[in-house]
Scaffold this motif. Structure first.
Motif, PDB file in Angstrom:
ATOM      1  N   LYS A   1       0.739  -0.859   0.088  1.00 59.06           N
ATOM      2  CA  LYS A   1       0.105   0.269  -0.109  1.00 59.06           C
ATOM      3  C   LYS A   1       0.789   0.972   0.011  1.00 59.06           C
ATOM      4  N   SER A   2       2.014   1.136   0.466  1.00 55.54           N
ATOM      5  CA  SER A   2       3.012   2.202  -0.238  1.00 55.54           C
ATOM      6  C   SER A   2       4.522   1.503  -0.091  1.00 55.54           C
ATOM      7  N   TYR A   3       5.038   3.172  -0.512  1.00 47.43           N
ATOM      8  CA  TYR A   3       6.477   2.372  -1.318  1.00 47.43           C
ATOM      9  C   TYR A   3       7.361   2.336   0.609  1.00 47.43           C
TER      10      TYR A   3
ATOM     11  N   ILE B   1       5.938  -4.858 -10.937  1.00 46.99           N
ATOM     12  CA  ILE B   1       5.072  -4.228  -9.987  1.00 46.99           C
ATOM     13  C   ILE B   1       3.823  -3.262 -10.712  1.00 46.99           C
ATOM     14  N   THR B   2       2.609  -4.311 -10.217  1.00 46.34           N
ATOM     15  CA  THR B   2       0.550  -3.711 -10.879  1.00 46.34           C
ATOM     16  C   THR B   2       0.498  -2.695 -10.282  1.00 46.34           C
ATOM     17  N   PRO B   3       0.407  -1.699 -10.652  1.00 44.14           N
ATOM     18  CA  PRO B   3       0.020  -0.347  -9.831  1.00 44.14           C
ATOM     19  C   PRO B   3      -1.876  -0.672  -9.480  1.00 44.14           C
ATOM     20  N   GLY B   4      -1.724  -0.164  -8.269  1.00 41.52           N
ATOM     21  CA  GLY B   4      -3.538  -0.778  -8.331  1.00 41.52           C
ATOM     22  C   GLY B   4      -4.468   0.468  -8.665  1.00 41.52           C
ATOM     23  N   GLN B   5      -5.780   0.503  -8.866  1.00 43.60           N
ATOM     24  CA  GLN B   5      -6.609   1.404  -9.321  1.00 43.60           C
ATOM     25  C   GLN B   5      -6.187   2.635  -9.527  1.00 43.60           C
TER      26      GLN B   5
ATOM     27  N   PRO C   1      -4.845   5.621  -6.024  1.00 40.42           N
ATOM     28  CA  PRO C   1      -3.868   6.889  -5.151  1.00 40.42           C
ATOM     29  C   PRO C   1      -4.141   5.632  -3.851  1.00 40.42           C
TER      30      PRO C   1
ATOM     31  N   SER D   1      -1.361  -1.865  -4.289  1.00 36.73           N
ATOM     32  CA  SER D   1      -1.064  -2.163  -5.757  1.00 36.73           C
ATOM     33  C   SER D   1       0.169  -3.865  -5.644  1.00 36.73           C
TER      34      SER D   1
END
Length: 110
Positions: A10-12, A50-54, A56, A60
């Motif tokens: 959910k975050s870097y 890495i597949t980004p989430g839909q 912000p 991911s």
């Protein structure tokens, strides 16, 4: 053929922990955590996707994959962890050479 696993992030700040979790799942698989209890040689390359989430605030997906040795393709032992699965990848993989210093010993990888 590849053996893969996914972890949600959910975050870097979670990236390193998620990467370690995914890598260790696959490492356990090749270390004998499979239906045959057999060890499998570590191969290169290791893929990270890495597949980004839909949006912000959406998680991911981090996917790590190990290449299955050619002699085991299609007949590698089934993973015992249901989060480890076989996947296919079609395309070109570029491998970067890196040098690692461990305990005053230089290791070169390709």
């Amino acid at each position: 053929q590849w053996v893969s696993t996914e972890v949600q992030i959910k975050s870097y700040d979670e990236f390193t922990s998620a990467q370690n979790t995914a890598f260790m799942r696959l490492f356990h698989y090749i270390s004998g955590e499979n239906e045959a209890n057999s060890k499998i040689d570590m191969t290169a390359p290791v893929l990270t996707k890495i597949t980004p989430g839909q949006g912000p605030f959406c998680a991911s997906t981090l996917q790590i994959s190990f290449f299955v040795p050619p002699e085991l393709a299609g007949k590698a032992p089934k993973p015992t962890n249901d989060k480890v699965v076989f996947t296919e990848f079609r395309g070109t993989v570029w491998v970067k050479v890196c040098t690692v210093l461990i305990s005053n010993e230089v290791l070169n990888f390709e």
